[in-house]
Enzyme design. Structure first.
Site, short mmCIF file in Angstrom:
data_model
loop_
_atom_site.label_atom_id
_atom_site.label_comp_id
_atom_site.label_asym_id
_atom_site.label_seq_id
_atom_site.Cartn_x
_atom_site.Cartn_y
_atom_site.Cartn_z
N ASP A 49 0.87 -1.16 0.00
CA ASP A 49 0.00 0.00 0.00
C ASP A 49 0.92 1.22 0.00
O ASP A 49 2.10 1.12 0.38
CB ASP A 49 -0.89 -0.03 1.25
CG ASP A 49 -1.73 1.22 1.40
OD1 ASP A 49 -2.37 1.63 0.42
OD2 ASP A 49 -1.74 1.79 2.51
N ASP A 73 -0.01 5.07 0.85
CA ASP A 73 -0.20 6.13 1.84
C ASP A 73 -0.07 5.61 3.27
O ASP A 73 -0.73 4.64 3.66
CB ASP A 73 -1.57 6.78 1.67
CG ASP A 73 -1.75 7.38 0.28
OD1 ASP A 73 -0.74 7.53 -0.43
OD2 ASP A 73 -2.90 7.69 -0.09
N ASP A 123 -1.26 -0.20 6.16
CA ASP A 123 -1.53 0.43 7.46
C ASP A 123 -3.00 0.34 7.85
O ASP A 123 -3.35 0.66 8.99
CB ASP A 123 -1.14 1.91 7.40
CG ASP A 123 -2.10 2.72 6.54
OD1 ASP A 123 -2.86 3.55 7.07
OD2 ASP A 123 -2.11 2.49 5.31
#
Length: 285
Positions: free
Chosen positions: A26, A28, A200
């Site tokens: 991922d 961001d 996250d």
């Protein structure tokens, strides 16, 4: 880096042995410290694409994102807002603005730990794939900057006039990310049981569940709870660093396409593949 990071990558004596493997990241708050899309709001304002009110709204959205992450409902509201906001934007101008400000905005917020991890996966012979909900016009140059082999990103519909229509053609989010990973595995020959994934957010649980070696990075509360329950490694990335400061020590110096990214959007994305969902996969040139 902590012990969890040190245990994250296994090296093999035959890096290109069959079947192939990959590491899916991922973007961001996993590889970079902020939202990639919202980070460019000032550039879009200076380029005349958005007004001051939109800049303030995206700044608030960035604050919410950084403070506690974004759950499903917040992500949906953000998608609706950004889709409407970009309606009528000229795609070529967007790419130019991203290319012109890429280093100033993105380079300083790349996590040192993530950059090192990407290097280690490349050294071990694995492909690195960025899988992001942000738009392809933003994610592809960042992927090139990082030296990623492939990029999966959201893609907006572009009209005959070369401008965004405001409609979403492919939304890289939640279960769709997992579907893209499985289809990439089928086309590229990845053994998902031996692949890695990093995120996250709990919204990326389907992506993490799709591989044999999932990792939670700076996880939100929901993902941390799941990671602890499933005994997944939990990594703490907190040291942003400029890539150019790391170049002398790069283990794979040819990977980052730093010069190309500075020249322009087209060159910056050369060689990256973005995945357009079930309908097609195409090479960005």
């Amino acid at each position: 880096m902590g012990c969890a990071y040190a245990q994250g990558v296994e090296n093999h004596s035959s890096p290109r042995s069959s079947p192939r493997t990959a590491a899916f990241f991922d973007l961001d708050k996993t590889v970079i410290a902020k939202s990639s899309t919202l980070t460019f709001s000032k550039s879009f304002y200076q380029g005349g694409l958005i007004n001051r009110r939109a800049v303030m709204r995206t700044a608030y959205a960035q604050f919410v994102f950084l403070a506690g992450g974004a759950d499903h409902d917040q992500m949906e509201r953000m998608r609706t807002y950004l889709s409407a906001l970009c309606r009528g934007w000229n795609v070529g101008q967007v790419k130019e603005l991203v290319a012109e400000t890429l280093h100033d905005l993105i380079d300083p917020i790349i996590y040192d730990e993530a950059a090192s991890l990407i290097e280690e996966h490349h050294t071990a012979g694995r492909d690195v794939v960025i899988v992001s909900t942000s738009g392809a016009e933003v994610v592809e140059p960042i992927g090139a900057l990082l030296g990623a082999d492939r990029v999966v990103a959201t893609r907006m519909v572009v009209g005959e006039d070369g401008c965004f229509t405001g409609e979403v053609e492919y939304y890289a989010y939640g279960p769709t990310k997992a579907e893209a990973i499985r289809e990439l595995a089928a086309s590229e020959g990845y053994d998902l049981a031996r692949c890695y994934a990093y995120s996250d957010s709990a919204t990326d649980l389907p992506m993490l569940e799709a591989v044999g070696r999932p990792h939670a990075v700076n996880p939100d509360r929901a993902l941390r709870r799941e990671a602890l329950a499933r005994e997944w490694p939990v990594l703490d990335f907190h040291r942003p660093v400029r890539l150019k400061q790391r170049i002398p020590g790069l283990s794979v110096p040819a990977r980052p396409v730093l010069v190309a990214a500075a020249i322009g959007a087209a060159a910056a994305t050369a060689g990256l593949v973005w995945y357009a969902g079930r309908r097609r996969a195409s090479v960005v040139a």
